[in-house]
Design a protein around this motif. Structure first.
Motif, short mmCIF file in Angstrom:
data_model
loop_
_atom_site.label_atom_id
_atom_site.label_comp_id
_atom_site.label_asym_id
_atom_site.label_seq_id
_atom_site.Cartn_x
_atom_site.Cartn_y
_atom_site.Cartn_z
N ALA A 66 0.83 -1.21 0.00
CA ALA A 66 0.00 0.00 0.00
C ALA A 66 0.86 1.25 0.00
O ALA A 66 0.43 2.30 -0.48
N THR A 67 2.06 1.16 0.54
CA THR A 67 2.96 2.32 0.50
C THR A 67 3.21 2.71 -0.95
O THR A 67 3.15 3.89 -1.31
N ASP A 96 -6.93 6.22 1.21
CA ASP A 96 -6.18 5.06 1.71
C ASP A 96 -7.18 4.19 2.46
O ASP A 96 -7.67 4.55 3.53
N GLN A 99 -6.94 0.23 6.13
CA GLN A 99 -7.46 -0.23 7.42
C GLN A 99 -8.96 -0.41 7.43
O GLN A 99 -9.54 -0.76 8.46
N SER A 133 -3.87 -3.15 1.04
CA SER A 133 -2.70 -3.96 1.34
C SER A 133 -3.14 -5.37 1.76
O SER A 133 -4.02 -5.51 2.62
N HIS A 174 -1.53 -7.72 3.44
CA HIS A 174 -1.17 -8.29 4.75
C HIS A 174 -2.02 -7.77 5.89
O HIS A 174 -1.89 -8.23 7.02
N LYS A 175 -2.91 -6.82 5.57
CA LYS A 175 -3.83 -6.36 6.63
C LYS A 175 -5.11 -7.19 6.64
O LYS A 175 -5.96 -7.01 7.49
N1 PLP Z 1 -1.82 2.92 5.01
C1 PLP Z 1 -2.27 2.56 6.22
C2 PLP Z 1 -3.48 3.23 6.79
C3 PLP Z 1 -1.60 1.57 6.95
O1 PLP Z 1 -2.04 1.23 8.15
C4 PLP Z 1 -0.47 0.96 6.38
C5 PLP Z 1 0.30 -0.04 7.13
O2 PLP Z 1 0.37 -0.01 8.35
C6 PLP Z 1 -0.05 1.37 5.11
C7 PLP Z 1 -0.75 2.35 4.45
C8 PLP Z 1 1.16 0.76 4.45
O3 PLP Z 1 0.86 -0.55 4.04
P1 PLP Z 1 2.02 -1.50 3.48
O4 PLP Z 1 2.63 -2.15 4.66
O5 PLP Z 1 1.31 -2.49 2.59
O6 PLP Z 1 2.96 -0.66 2.72
#
Ligand code: PLP
Length: 510
Positions: free
Chosen positions: A75-76, A179, A182, A202, A204-205
């Motif tokens: 997600a980053t 985003d 969550q 993402s 892994h969440k």
């Molecule tokens: N955005 C939110 C709200 C997140 O909580 C996270 C991860 O904690 C991310 C983005 C980043 O996700 P990723 O670990 O897949 O890069």
């Protein structure tokens, strides 16, 4: 009486356990589908088929047309695509209205854009992290071309009214980037219904693998690739697709309805936790909104006068894993930007914990978590914890601060079993004479040779006012039988002698 040490993971916003079906699917793909989906032969067509099937499944989970889904590495990366999208805005609309409580993956992206000449207008959250859609309307300026607001906050669980915010952005002819990391798996997500232009996710969440994310791009929304290179993902994102990860993401997406079906129960468990914490510690402050405006399993709590790093360590020692803020900031000394932007002082932010329960939290786990919070934060430690031989891992052996008592009935020359590293040998029958050598402020692990003496002494110490007590069940003998390799590596013949050939510090094994 005795309480067996459990491991309860309460950091589900940092990441989630990979589900069984996801693991199975990933193994299948890794074993059988190694061809590059872009290649021109049969094996590659099979891989391309898996890719398009995964796209359809994720699209279905968020109610999007499959072609609007772009797979990314996380997600980053999805959030970072804004770096290539924002320059497409017209010269007159180069201001970005944003939620200052965004994850660093978004905030840093926005700060980068600011350096490129975009102006940034932060919205104003209230004390519970909420931003009312009216505030978006009131803060609007003519030059705003982009609105950025997450769907759910990772530190407090606060939910945002994305649908109304998207409506406001649309009415002003601006784009909306959301985003949704969550939100997915915790609340229903329908990207078309809420009307966002871009949304990041993402795997892994949601019990999928790490290293894969997705970006939803509304059909017709402007887009320029961030990753340059090959023509993968319809030339929108270069790089050979991580097929096993993508297939794992799709398998996790299939399980979202199951996750959502557990949300109501999780909400009730969170409420039970909050009620118990409030009853035990009336001075604590809950920083998350009530259930209808919050993710089901997340709560941020300030325990005034405490240091979250210390409390986290003590909870961890008892097997309860929680966070102080975003996992990405762990290890940094700075207080959480989310909490300070909500109006907490730096001290209050440093006294705050984030608890994010997993969907499958059992009643027993919840009771254990509440009891451990009670003991750790009251400093009483009303119970003695039992460590099973299989739980005496390297992490416990070398836990920072741990003080290991090794009770002996015989002189050194007659020891049957070697002592644990850095343990202190005390005679069982005259332990009372050695109390001045045992620190009161450190977690204590009481061990003995065969398991009979440690519980007796642990309870004796409890009566003497010691609080953080654990004893090793079945003694060092049980541990040697359960974990012979660890015993061989770490147990020492002569206490205090560091150069024993069998003793090797973790990470220094040749
Ligand atoms: N955005 C939110 C709200 C997140 O909580 C996270 C991860 O904690 C991310 C983005 C980043 O996700 P990723 O670990 O897949 O890069």
């Amino acid at each position: 009486m005795f309480r067996f040490r459990r491991q309860v993971y309460c950091d589900n916003n940092a990441t989630t356990q990979v589900s069984k079906t996801v693991r199975k699917r990933m193994r299948e793909v890794l074993a059988h589908c190694y061809a590059n989906p872009s290649s021109p032969y049969k094996m590659a067509h099979q891989a391309a088929g898996i890719l398009s099937d995964a796209r359809e499944r994720l699209a279905k989970a968020i109610n999007a047309p499959p072609q609007t889904i772009l797979f990314t590495s996380c997600a980053t990366e999805s959030n970072n695509t804004l770096r290539a999208i924002a320059p497409l805005l017209s010269d007159k609309r180069r201001a970005v209205l944003y939620n200052p409580l965004e994850h660093p993956a978004m905030l840093e992206t926005l700060f980068h854009l600011r350096e490129q000449g975009f102006s940034m207008i932060p919205l104003t959250p209230d004390r519970l992290g909420r931003i009312r859609p009216e505030e978006v309307g009131q803060s609007w300026r003519e030059d705003v071309g982009l609105l950025v607001c997450m769907a759910a906050n990772n530190e407090t669980g606060t939910l945002y009214d994305i649908k109304r915010m998207a409506g406001i952005a649309r009415a002003h002819g601006a784009l909306f980037f959301c985003d949704m990391v969550q939100a997915l798996g915790k609340i229903p997500v329908d990207v078309q219904d809420c009307g966002v232009d871009y949304a990041s996710f993402s795997a892994h969440k949601i019990h999928g693998p790490k290293g894969v994310g997705a970006l939803y791009i509304r059909e017709g929304a402007p887009f320029a690739p961030f990753m340059l290179g090959g023509h993968q993902e319809e030339a929108r994102r270069a790089g050979t697709e991580g097929l096993h990860n993508i297939a794992g993401f799709a398998a996790a997406a299939d399980e979202i309805p199951h996750l959502l079906s557990m949300a109501d129960e999780l909400r009730l468990k969170r409420e039970r936790f909050v009620a118990a914490i409030r009853e035990m510690f009336p001075a604590c402050v809950i920083n998350s909104p009530a259930a209808d405006e919050c993710q089901p399993g997340t709560v941020s709590v300030t325990f005034p006068g405490t240091a979250n790093a210390v409390v986290m360590g003590q909870l961890d020692y008892c097997g309860v894993s929680v966070a102080a803020g975003s996992a990405c900031n762990t290890g940094e000394d700075a207080p959480s930007h989310v909490l300070t932007a909500m109006g907490l002082s730096r001290e209050e932010a440093r006294a705050t914990l984030r608890i994010s329960f997993p969907h499958a939290l059992s009643d027993k786990d919840l009771r254990y978590v509440i009891a451990v919070f009670g003991e750790v934060l009251s400093g009483k430690g009303s119970r003695v914890t039992v460590l099973q031989p299989s739980q005496l891992t390297e992490e416990v052996l070398f836990a920072p601060d741990i003080f290991i008592i090794d009770l002996r009935r015989t002189p050194k020359s007659e020891y049957l079993l070697k002592p644990l590293p850095d343990s202190k040998q005390f005679p069982f029958f005259s332990i009372g004479k050695h109390l001045h050598e045992i620190p009161k402020n450190r977690p204590i692990l009481v061990t003995c040779e065969t398991g009979y003496d440690a519980p007796v002494v642990a309870y004796y110490l409890k009566r003497k006012g010691y609080t953080r007590l654990t004893f090793l069940m079945w003694g060092i003998l049980g541990w040697k039988l359960a974990q012979p390799q660890l015993y061989a590596r770490f147990a020492r013949q002569h206490p205090g002698v560091e150069d024993d050939s069998t003793h090797t510090q973790p990470g220094k094994l040749s």
